[in-house]
Motif scaffolding. Structure first.
Motif, PDB file in Angstrom:
ATOM      1  N   ASP A  21      40.378  14.232   7.223  1.00 17.95           N
ATOM      2  CA  ASP A  21      40.648  12.909   7.795  1.00 17.95           C
ATOM      3  C   ASP A  21      42.017  12.877   8.471  1.00 17.95           C
ATOM      4  O   ASP A  21      42.181  12.328   9.557  1.00 17.95           O
ATOM      5  N   ASP A  22      42.990  13.477   7.799  1.00 18.41           N
ATOM      6  CA  ASP A  22      44.342  13.498   8.366  1.00 18.41           C
ATOM      7  C   ASP A  22      44.368  14.247   9.692  1.00 18.41           C
ATOM      8  O   ASP A  22      44.983  13.806  10.666  1.00 18.41           O
ATOM      9  N   GLU A  23      43.677  15.413   9.702  1.00 13.82           N
ATOM     10  CA  GLU A  23      43.628  16.210  10.937  1.00 13.82           C
ATOM     11  C   GLU A  23      42.966  15.411  12.053  1.00 13.82           C
ATOM     12  O   GLU A  23      43.411  15.427  13.196  1.00 13.82           O
ATOM     13  N   ALA A  24      41.874  14.712  11.726  1.00 15.80           N
ATOM     14  CA  ALA A  24      41.154  13.933  12.733  1.00 15.80           C
ATOM     15  C   ALA A  24      42.079  12.892  13.356  1.00 15.80           C
ATOM     16  O   ALA A  24      42.106  12.712  14.578  1.00 15.80           O
ATOM     17  N   LYS A  25      42.871  12.228  12.520  1.00 15.01           N
ATOM     18  CA  LYS A  25      43.796  11.203  13.039  1.00 15.01           C
ATOM     19  C   LYS A  25      44.852  11.825  13.937  1.00 15.01           C
ATOM     20  O   LYS A  25      45.152  11.314  15.010  1.00 15.01           O
ATOM     21  N   GLY A  26      45.422  12.931  13.484  1.00 12.09           N
ATOM     22  CA  GLY A  26      46.447  13.620  14.280  1.00 12.09           C
ATOM     23  C   GLY A  26      45.890  14.086  15.611  1.00 12.09           C
ATOM     24  O   GLY A  26      46.512  13.907  16.660  1.00 12.09           O
ATOM     25  N   LEU A  27      44.698  14.668  15.562  1.00 14.55           N
ATOM     26  CA  LEU A  27      44.087  15.220  16.772  1.00 14.55           C
ATOM     27  C   LEU A  27      43.734  14.124  17.768  1.00 14.55           C
ATOM     28  O   LEU A  27      43.780  14.340  18.978  1.00 14.55           O
ATOM     29  N   GLU A  28      43.401  12.950  17.259  1.00 11.49           N
ATOM     30  CA  GLU A  28      43.076  11.814  18.134  1.00 11.49           C
ATOM     31  C   GLU A  28      44.236  11.586  19.102  1.00 11.49           C
ATOM     32  O   GLU A  28      44.031  11.503  20.323  1.00 11.49           O
ATOM     33  N   GLY A  29      45.442  11.525  18.573  1.00 10.57           N
ATOM     34  CA  GLY A  29      46.623  11.308  19.414  1.00 10.57           C
ATOM     35  C   GLY A  29      46.915  12.508  20.307  1.00 10.57           C
ATOM     36  O   GLY A  29      47.183  12.362  21.501  1.00 10.57           O
ATOM     37  N   GLU A  30      46.854  13.710  19.720  1.00 10.19           N
ATOM     38  CA  GLU A  30      47.224  14.911  20.472  1.00 10.19           C
ATOM     39  C   GLU A  30      46.266  15.177  21.620  1.00 10.19           C
ATOM     40  O   GLU A  30      46.682  15.449  22.754  1.00 10.19           O
TER      41      GLU A  30
ATOM     42  N   ASP B 421      55.817  19.114  19.458  1.00  4.18           N
ATOM     43  CA  ASP B 421      55.198  18.418  20.587  1.00  4.18           C
ATOM     44  C   ASP B 421      54.497  19.429  21.489  1.00  4.18           C
ATOM     45  O   ASP B 421      55.139  20.148  22.248  1.00  4.18           O
ATOM     46  N   PRO B 422      53.147  19.502  21.398  1.00  5.98           N
ATOM     47  CA  PRO B 422      52.430  20.510  22.178  1.00  5.98           C
ATOM     48  C   PRO B 422      52.771  20.463  23.665  1.00  5.98           C
ATOM     49  O   PRO B 422      52.985  21.505  24.289  1.00  5.98           O
ATOM     50  N   LEU B 423      52.877  19.262  24.225  1.00 14.75           N
ATOM     51  CA  LEU B 423      53.101  19.175  25.667  1.00 14.75           C
ATOM     52  C   LEU B 423      54.444  19.759  26.075  1.00 14.75           C
ATOM     53  O   LEU B 423      54.571  20.422  27.096  1.00 14.75           O
ATOM     54  N   GLN B 424      55.462  19.514  25.234  1.00 15.30           N
ATOM     55  CA  GLN B 424      56.784  20.057  25.556  1.00 15.30           C
ATOM     56  C   GLN B 424      56.765  21.580  25.512  1.00 15.30           C
ATOM     57  O   GLN B 424      57.388  22.246  26.337  1.00 15.30           O
ATOM     58  N   MET B 425      56.017  22.123  24.544  1.00 20.16           N
ATOM     59  CA  MET B 425      55.891  23.575  24.458  1.00 20.16           C
ATOM     60  C   MET B 425      55.153  24.122  25.684  1.00 20.16           C
ATOM     61  O   MET B 425      55.528  25.151  26.233  1.00 20.16           O
ATOM     62  N   TYR B 426      54.121  23.412  26.132  1.00 20.84           N
ATOM     63  CA  TYR B 426      53.349  23.881  27.292  1.00 20.84           C
ATOM     64  C   TYR B 426      54.228  23.995  28.535  1.00 20.84           C
ATOM     65  O   TYR B 426      54.000  24.826  29.395  1.00 20.84           O
ATOM     66  N   LEU B 427      55.274  23.145  28.613  1.00 18.79           N
ATOM     67  CA  LEU B 427      56.141  23.155  29.799  1.00 18.79           C
ATOM     68  C   LEU B 427      56.971  24.443  29.918  1.00 18.79           C
ATOM     69  O   LEU B 427      57.526  24.735  30.978  1.00 18.79           O
ATOM     70  N   GLU B 428      57.054  25.217  28.837  1.00 18.14           N
ATOM     71  CA  GLU B 428      57.722  26.523  28.897  1.00 18.14           C
ATOM     72  C   GLU B 428      57.121  27.408  29.996  1.00 18.14           C
ATOM     73  O   GLU B 428      57.776  28.285  30.532  1.00 18.14           O
ATOM     74  N   ASP B 429      55.839  27.201  30.283  1.00 20.76           N
ATOM     75  CA  ASP B 429      55.125  28.079  31.216  1.00 20.76           C
ATOM     76  C   ASP B 429      55.094  27.543  32.645  1.00 20.76           C
ATOM     77  O   ASP B 429      54.380  28.069  33.489  1.00 20.76           O
ATOM     78  N   ILE B 430      55.907  26.514  32.909  1.00 21.60           N
ATOM     79  CA  ILE B 430      55.773  25.804  34.184  1.00 21.60           C
ATOM     80  C   ILE B 430      55.991  26.710  35.406  1.00 21.60           C
ATOM     81  O   ILE B 430      55.361  26.523  36.443  1.00 21.60           O
ATOM     82  N   PHE B 431      56.871  27.717  35.298  1.00 20.65           N
ATOM     83  CA  PHE B 431      57.142  28.592  36.446  1.00 20.65           C
ATOM     84  C   PHE B 431      56.277  29.848  36.452  1.00 20.65           C
ATOM     85  O   PHE B 431      56.267  30.596  37.425  1.00 20.65           O
ATOM     86  N   THR B 432      55.621  30.126  35.340  1.00 19.97           N
ATOM     87  CA  THR B 432      54.888  31.394  35.241  1.00 19.97           C
ATOM     88  C   THR B 432      53.387  31.221  35.441  1.00 19.97           C
ATOM     89  O   THR B 432      52.703  32.141  35.875  1.00 19.97           O
ATOM     90  N   VAL B 433      52.879  30.027  35.135  1.00 22.86           N
ATOM     91  CA  VAL B 433      51.434  29.847  35.033  1.00 22.86           C
ATOM     92  C   VAL B 433      50.719  29.906  36.392  1.00 22.86           C
ATOM     93  O   VAL B 433      49.584  30.354  36.484  1.00 22.86           O
TER      94      VAL B 433
END
Lengths: 95, 492
Positions: A21-30, B421-433
């Motif tokens: 459930d926790d993962e589902a909530k987190g993934l919703e936002g991500e 923050d996944p998106l911030q990590m993804y920006l590492e590749d901005i010049f290489t991708v």
């Protein structure tokens, strides 16, 4: 694009990944954040553009349609978590 | 010779050829360095000392017979994404468990055929998904570089973080790596090493754990441009087992290095001057332009208008292909299995416990964009954008021979700084991708130090299959910038 929790669960089911459930909530936002971000592609006019199917324009090589490998069932099951007589063993699927 | 691990690959090759050192001596020196340093740096997830010594002895026997190959007796590190026969290969994921391939990847086989020695398997982000090595199931590799006067651990970049850190810390002479969105060039930039991703199709993908098949490409990380040239020549070549590998002659890259850049047309794309680029990265870029100009190249402003769409398109295509490729990890044929109440439950439990958070995130994104009703809106759209990105480059090649950009917007960061923050990590590749999206060759070469005393790299992008020109231009930058060595060995 907002992905709700029910969609997250449906996708996880399709991907065969059990989520808590926790993962589902987190993934919703991500997932929503990532999909919002890729939404910027809609600015690009691609009406008359062909999708890219290969990076370099080479034609794929063909070879004779003959068996070149095989006869090694023991090697194929060598890394299986469970095998018997060169078969993969899985839980019973037919009652 | 005092410290054999400090030699470049080329120097070591010459020392072996002149019989100043044996393959066993060279290998033993590296094994000693690994034993002393791997605890702190965590670059090797599986050192293979016995295997290395066996290979080294066989090398010495071939040398004695006058039968030496191009990389005879030279100890290398191998990214754990390359399948190695009989030796555990995990892609740094729990799901592969104790997987021991029954076959050897073509690229590594090419290295062994040339006489090279394997010191062990190197750390990487799980399934090569990451830019900091923090997603590895074995814990992250650590950058041997530290900020001046500080002791905080920095990331070695990713996904080939074990490769870059091991090369920078002299725990191997050179290493194999793979690059799907920047995974060779970004870690090279963050560790002061040279990394080249060749043209898609240049190296066989056979036996390399697949992430995104239309983007994945193998290449070397090394300490000098010449070393990278030497490695690439042996790694590259046509392979009937990979239908996308290209049947074209592989030039002698190292021999072409002396030709210089007189008359070379260098493009500088305005779209890469982004907000968020550090001032020092921008300054270094200008410096790189000056160096190439001084060496006789001409500089041209160019435009690659679809640059900003490369990263979002990548984050549709790469996860989509990953979700298909990773479907094979089902707990039935290899790797770990977590038994459930029935077969489906077994799949779901296995994949839930076997995959880490970033891999799950990408598999789910990929599954979503490929699911019924969304294919056209996402995947097809992204593939069309990819055509436009490639078109930008095709147009640029009318006016220029190579393109010069920074490799990353900023130098190495600390653990935890971007992993939330996944998106911030993804920006590492901005010049290489963009380079992967267009299938082009790209190289990162160390060009200077940041105000924190950590390395920064410049990237050169080339025409398809023109790695030779790329290496030539990189050599010019290297000659002007000099080499960058970790100032203090703190790990052993």
């Amino acid at each position: 694009m907002h992905v709700d929790e029910a969609t997250v669960r449906r996708i996880a089911r399709l991907a065969r990944i059990k989520i808590t459930d926790d993962e589902a909530k987190g993934l919703e936002g991500e997932l929503s954040a990532i999909l919002d971000w890729v939404e910027q592609l809609s600015e690009v006019d691609t009406d008359k553009v062909e999708p890219m199917t290969r990076v370099v324009p080479i034609s794929l090589k063909q070879r004779e349609d003959v068996v070149t490998d095989g006869e090694k069932a023991d090697e194929i099951v060598a890394n299986a978590p469970m095998s018997e007589d060169d078969f993969f063993v899985v839980p019973k699927v037919v009652e | 010779m005092t410290d054999l691990t400090k030699l470049t690959l080329t120097e070591a090759r010459d020392a072996i050829a002149k019989k100043k050192v044996s393959a066993v001596e060279l290998t033993e020196a590296h094994l000693k360095a690994i034993e002393a340093g791997n605890g702190a740096l965590n670059v090797y997830v599986l050192p293979t000392p016995e295997h290395a010594l066996e290979q080294a002895k066989a090398s010495d026997a071939r040398i004695a017979k006058g039968d030496a190959g191009e990389l005879e007796g030279l100890p290398l590190g191998i990214k754990d994404l390359f399948c190695t026969e009989g030796i555990r290969t995990t892609a740094c994921s729990n799901i592969l468990d104790d997987f021991k391939p029954r076959y050897e990847s073509t690229v590594t086989q090419n290295l062994w055929n040339a006489g090279a020695v394997m010191l062990g398997k190197l750390n990487n982000d799980e399934f090569a998904m990451g830019s900091s090595n923090e997603t590895s199931a074995f814990g992250p590799a650590v950058n041997p570089w530290r900020r001046e006067g500080k002791e905080d651990k920095l990331v070695p970049g990713g996904s080939s973080g074990g490769s870059s850190a091991a090369v920078a810390a002299n725990l191997c002479l050179a290493a194999t790596a793979t690059d799907t969105g920047g995974s060779i060039r970004q870690p090279a930039a963050l560790t002061g090493t040279v990394g080249i991703k060749p043209t898609y199709g240049r190296c066989s993908r056979w036996g390399i754990v697949a992430f995104a098949s239309s983007l994945d490409q193998a290449g070397p990380i090394a300490r000098t441009v010449e070393d990278a040239a030497l490695m690439l020549k042996v790694m590259a070549g046509h392979d009937p087992k990979d239908s996308t590998s290209v049947d074209a002659p592989v030039p002698d890259y190292a021999a072409a290095l002396k030709d210089g850049v007189k008359g070379l047309r260098v493009g500088v794309p305005k779209e890469y001057r982004i907000n968020g680029m550090s001032e020092e990265a921008a300054k270094l870029w200008d410096q790189g332009i000056e160096w190439l100009k001084t060496a006789g190249a001409t500089i041209h402003d160019i435009s690659l208008p679809h640059t900003k769409y490369a990263l979002p398109a990548y984050y549709i295509i790469a996860p989509a292909e990953a979700s298909s490729n990773l479907a094979r990890y089902d707990g039935v044929r290899y790797g770990m299995r977590k038994p459930g109440k029935d077969l489906i439950d077994t799949y779901e439990e296995t994949r839930s416990q076997g995959f880490g958070a970033e891999v799950k995130r990408r598999v789910l994104i990929g599954t979503y964009v490929l699911s019924a009703g969304y294919y056209d809106a996402y995947y097809l759209k992204a593939q069309k954008v990819r055509t436009l990105i490639k078109g930008d480059f095709d147009k640029a090649w009318d006016d220029v021979d190579v393109v010069l950009t920074p490799t990353t917007p900023s130098p190495a960061f600390a653990f935890g700084e971007k992993s939330g923050d996944p998106l911030q990590m993804y920006l590492e590749d901005i010049f290489t991708v963009t380079v992967n999206m267009a299938g082009l060759p790209g190289i990162s070469v160390p060009a200077g130090l940041s105000s924190e005393g950590t390395p920064l790299g410049l990237q050169l992008i080339g025409k398809p299959f023109d790695e030779a020109t790329l290496l030539r231009a990189a050599k010019t930058i290297e000659d002007a910038a000099g080499h960058f060595h970790v100032p203090q060995i703190w790990w052993s």
